[in-house]
Design a protein around this motif. Structure first.
Motif, PDB file in Angstrom:
ATOM      1  N   ARG A 137      44.355  33.330  34.120  1.00  0.00           N
ATOM      2  CA  ARG A 137      43.073  33.835  34.623  1.00  0.00           C
ATOM      3  C   ARG A 137      42.307  34.577  33.537  1.00  0.00           C
ATOM      4  O   ARG A 137      41.081  34.465  33.443  1.00  0.00           O
ATOM      5  CB  ARG A 137      43.312  34.746  35.835  1.00  0.00           C
ATOM      6  N   ILE A 138      43.029  35.318  32.723  1.00  0.00           N
ATOM      7  CA  ILE A 138      42.383  36.021  31.612  1.00  0.00           C
ATOM      8  C   ILE A 138      41.716  35.021  30.669  1.00  0.00           C
ATOM      9  O   ILE A 138      40.563  35.184  30.263  1.00  0.00           O
ATOM     10  CB  ILE A 138      43.400  36.892  30.835  1.00  0.00           C
ATOM     11  N   LYS A 139      42.435  33.961  30.346  1.00  0.00           N
ATOM     12  CA  LYS A 139      41.888  32.929  29.462  1.00  0.00           C
ATOM     13  C   LYS A 139      40.644  32.299  30.065  1.00  0.00           C
ATOM     14  O   LYS A 139      39.630  32.096  29.385  1.00  0.00           O
ATOM     15  CB  LYS A 139      42.947  31.856  29.199  1.00  0.00           C
ATOM     16  N   SER A 140      40.702  31.993  31.363  1.00  0.00           N
ATOM     17  CA  SER A 140      39.569  31.376  32.045  1.00  0.00           C
ATOM     18  C   SER A 140      38.347  32.290  32.044  1.00  0.00           C
ATOM     19  O   SER A 140      37.221  31.851  31.765  1.00  0.00           O
ATOM     20  CB  SER A 140      39.964  31.043  33.490  1.00  0.00           C
ATOM     21  N   VAL A 141      38.550  33.566  32.345  1.00  0.00           N
ATOM     22  CA  VAL A 141      37.443  34.526  32.408  1.00  0.00           C
ATOM     23  C   VAL A 141      36.876  34.803  31.023  1.00  0.00           C
ATOM     24  O   VAL A 141      35.660  34.953  30.850  1.00  0.00           O
ATOM     25  CB  VAL A 141      37.905  35.830  33.098  1.00  0.00           C
ATOM     26  N   ALA A 152      38.212  40.973  30.073  1.00  0.00           N
ATOM     27  CA  ALA A 152      38.505  39.962  31.081  1.00  0.00           C
ATOM     28  C   ALA A 152      39.521  40.485  32.097  1.00  0.00           C
ATOM     29  O   ALA A 152      39.356  40.304  33.307  1.00  0.00           O
ATOM     30  CB  ALA A 152      39.034  38.695  30.416  1.00  0.00           C
ATOM     31  N   LYS A 153      40.559  41.149  31.608  1.00  0.00           N
ATOM     32  CA  LYS A 153      41.575  41.696  32.501  1.00  0.00           C
ATOM     33  C   LYS A 153      40.988  42.758  33.418  1.00  0.00           C
ATOM     34  O   LYS A 153      41.284  42.797  34.620  1.00  0.00           O
ATOM     35  CB  LYS A 153      42.734  42.279  31.693  1.00  0.00           C
ATOM     36  N   GLN A 155      37.878  42.997  34.376  1.00  0.00           N
ATOM     37  CA  GLN A 155      36.993  42.336  35.326  1.00  0.00           C
ATOM     38  C   GLN A 155      37.782  41.679  36.448  1.00  0.00           C
ATOM     39  O   GLN A 155      37.399  41.737  37.626  1.00  0.00           O
ATOM     40  CB  GLN A 155      36.139  41.284  34.603  1.00  0.00           C
ATOM     41  N   ILE A 156      38.895  41.061  36.105  1.00  0.00           N
ATOM     42  CA  ILE A 156      39.769  40.437  37.099  1.00  0.00           C
ATOM     43  C   ILE A 156      40.288  41.473  38.089  1.00  0.00           C
ATOM     44  O   ILE A 156      40.247  41.268  39.311  1.00  0.00           O
ATOM     45  CB  ILE A 156      40.953  39.727  36.412  1.00  0.00           C
ATOM     46  N   GLN A 157      40.771  42.586  37.573  1.00  0.00           N
ATOM     47  CA  GLN A 157      41.299  43.640  38.432  1.00  0.00           C
ATOM     48  C   GLN A 157      40.219  44.210  39.344  1.00  0.00           C
ATOM     49  O   GLN A 157      40.464  44.473  40.528  1.00  0.00           O
ATOM     50  CB  GLN A 157      41.916  44.746  37.565  1.00  0.00           C
ATOM     51  N   LYS A 158      39.019  44.366  38.807  1.00  0.00           N
ATOM     52  CA  LYS A 158      37.899  44.894  39.581  1.00  0.00           C
ATOM     53  C   LYS A 158      37.507  43.934  40.712  1.00  0.00           C
ATOM     54  O   LYS A 158      37.335  44.347  41.869  1.00  0.00           O
ATOM     55  CB  LYS A 158      36.699  45.128  38.666  1.00  0.00           C
ATOM     56  N   GLU A 159      37.362  42.645  40.375  1.00  0.00           N
ATOM     57  CA  GLU A 159      36.934  41.661  41.368  1.00  0.00           C
ATOM     58  C   GLU A 159      38.004  41.440  42.439  1.00  0.00           C
ATOM     59  O   GLU A 159      37.698  41.331  43.633  1.00  0.00           O
ATOM     60  CB  GLU A 159      36.601  40.336  40.679  1.00  0.00           C
TER      61      GLU A 159
END
Length: 206
Positions: A137-141, A152-153, A155-159
């Motif tokens: 997911r990090i790579k994708s973001v 990216a990490k 943002q993932i955690q926030k979303e």
């Protein structure tokens, strides 16, 4: 008349859930409802589209927020259901009713927005949850938004936190928990296109 096809897709941020949903809809020849659903909600409810967009899959329990976002300031009337609701709740109910209406009228792939809960009483609905390892997911973001690994990490955690909070609050169920869905898939194994094909095959065998 051809049978209705109803598929809901919950997804972790960065798992390509939206892309997979769009692929499923394209292969089935039906509509995918994601951001365009907000436009339809705005049109039918009278709520401002940019306001709904800002509140999309988010909720706030803040007393100050409820005062500042007083629904009466927007001259919004939710027929027979609006009394005592703050704007967050009204936005959710407008979205809820729109998803329900669309599903009653025909087929659709619904991305997020508690659609699995909204359509819980509909017949032959496939409820899917898309996830993937954090590394994927990090790579994708990073690629999608041109972010650093750290950004990216974060943002993932926030979303993910926002989506979980929204889902758990309005459904009293647990976002991402297996027993809330019919099918949970790691999208990093097959990729978006093959994952979409797998979902369709599963649906056809239901």
């Amino acid at each position: 008349m051809e049978d209705k096809k109803l598929i809901t897709i919950g997804r972790q941020f960065g798992s390509c859930g939206r892309i997979i949903g769009e692929n499923v809809a394209k292969l089935l020849g039906i509509q995918c409802y994601d951001k365009q659903l907000i436009k339809q909600v705005a049109k039918e409810s009278g709520l401002w589209e940019n306001l709904l967009d800002e509140m999309d899959e988010k909720h706030s329990n803040s007393f100050l927020y409820s005062i500042v976002m007083d629904p009466y300031a927007f001259s919004y009337s939710f027929e027979n259901q609006g009394y005592g609701m703050n704007l967050n709740q009204r936005a959710f109910m407008a979205t809820y009713n729109t998803i329900e209406k669309i599903a009653k009228e025909g087929s659709g792939v619904f991305i997020g927005r508690c659609s699995d809960y909204v359509l819980r009483e509909q017949e032959k609905v496939l409820r899917v949850f898309i996830y993937a390892p954090m590394e994927a997911r990090i790579k994708s973001v990073m690629e999608r938004f041109n972010l650093s690994e750290k950004q990216a990490k974060e943002q993932i955690q926030k979303e993910d936190k926002a989506r979980a909070s929204y889902y758990n609050y309005y459904t009293s169920k647990k976002w991402g928990k297996m027993d809330s869905y019919d099918l949970c898939i790691d999208s990093s194994i097959l990729g978006p296109e093959k994952t979409a094909e797998m979902i369709i095959e599963f649906y056809n065998r239901m």
